[in-house]
Design an enzyme around this catalytic site. Structure first.
Site, PDB file in Angstrom:
ATOM      1  N   GLY A   1      -8.847  -3.166  -5.462  1.00 24.80           N
ATOM      2  CA  GLY A   1      -8.908  -2.280  -4.297  1.00 24.80           C
ATOM      3  C   GLY A   1      -9.077  -2.964  -2.951  1.00 24.80           C
ATOM      4  O   GLY A   1      -9.552  -2.340  -1.998  1.00 24.80           O
TER       5      GLY A   1
ATOM      6  N   HIS B   1       4.442  -4.900  -2.842  1.00 25.73           N
ATOM      7  CA  HIS B   1       4.698  -5.726  -4.031  1.00 25.73           C
ATOM      8  C   HIS B   1       4.632  -7.203  -3.619  1.00 25.73           C
ATOM      9  O   HIS B   1       5.242  -7.600  -2.623  1.00 25.73           O
ATOM     10  CB  HIS B   1       6.088  -5.392  -4.597  1.00 25.73           C
ATOM     11  CG  HIS B   1       6.383  -6.157  -5.840  1.00 25.73           C
ATOM     12  ND1 HIS B   1       5.854  -5.822  -7.065  1.00 25.73           N
ATOM     13  CD2 HIS B   1       7.134  -7.268  -6.048  1.00 25.73           C
ATOM     14  CE1 HIS B   1       6.273  -6.691  -7.976  1.00 25.73           C
ATOM     15  NE2 HIS B   1       7.054  -7.571  -7.374  1.00 25.73           N
TER      16      HIS B   1
END
Ligand code: GRF
Length: 194
Positions: free
Chosen positions: A20, A114
């Site tokens: 996170g 990504h």
């Protein structure tokens, strides 16, 4: 169909599966005056994802989804998004693939980051693969999500040099630092145009 509600800030949900760090930086940015978005909800498919404690600490609603049955999992997510008036979805290390049905409901309203220079190195273990293939550069890509894995419209891409002594871990760390800095800004830009 998702309708954007006419008001100042756009309600976003962040989908995570782990650490996170991007969630943290996105949330921090969302508190700025210049931010066009709120983080109203965190969705995780992992009960013990470290990112959940970031949600707790910052009093963000969170929902843990059991992914044993994809259809049921997505039904629950959509329900929760609806309840929280979520208009835009930010994927930040979410390790599940969203179905065509789900993506259709949020067409052009799901963004992902990504850690590679797409279209190269889609999928998992990008850093291992780039180093093994002796690439000179890696980087990260921010893109809209479509039905194909890591294949939606590219919004921005940044190169990061691979150093001689880089390991997958050291490279991942350097790229992640950049991701954390840039992802919130790009999200804000995208949402300014909506
Ligand atoms: C990042 O490297 C991101 O590019 C990839 O998953 C990782 C998530 O890291 N999609 P974090 O959970 O935000 O720290």
């Amino acid at each position: 169909m998702v309708k954007l509600i006419g008001k100042n800030k756009i309600n976003c949900a962040v989908f995570i599966s782990g650490r996170g760090s991007n969630l943290k930086s996105i949330f921090k940015f969302s508190k700025k005056k210049s931010s066009k978005f709120n983080i109203k909800l965190v969705v995780s498919n992992k009960k013990f994802a470290a990112g959940i404690s970031i949600a707790k600490k910052n009093k963000i609603n969170f929902k843990i989804i059991n992914y044993k049955n994809i259809k049921e999992a997505e039904r629950q997510i959509l329900n929760c998004l609806n309840k929280n008036n979520i208009e835009f979805i930010i994927l930040a290390g979410f390790m599940k693939i969203l179905s065509k049905y789900f993506i259709k409901k949020f067409r052009n309203k799901i963004i992902n980051i990504h850690p590679s220079l797409l279209p190269k190195y889609k999928g998992l273990n990008t850093h291992e693969r780039t180093i093994r293939n002796k690439e000179k550069f890696s980087g990260y890509t921010i893109h809209l999500v479509n039905e194909k894995l890591d294949s939606g419209k590219i919004i921005m891409q940044k190169k990061v040099k691979i150093l001689n002594l880089d390991t997958p871990d050291s490279l991942a760390k350097r790229i992640l630092k950049e991701e954390n800095r840039i992802y919130p800004k790009v999200i804000n830009k995208v949402l300014s145009r909506i």
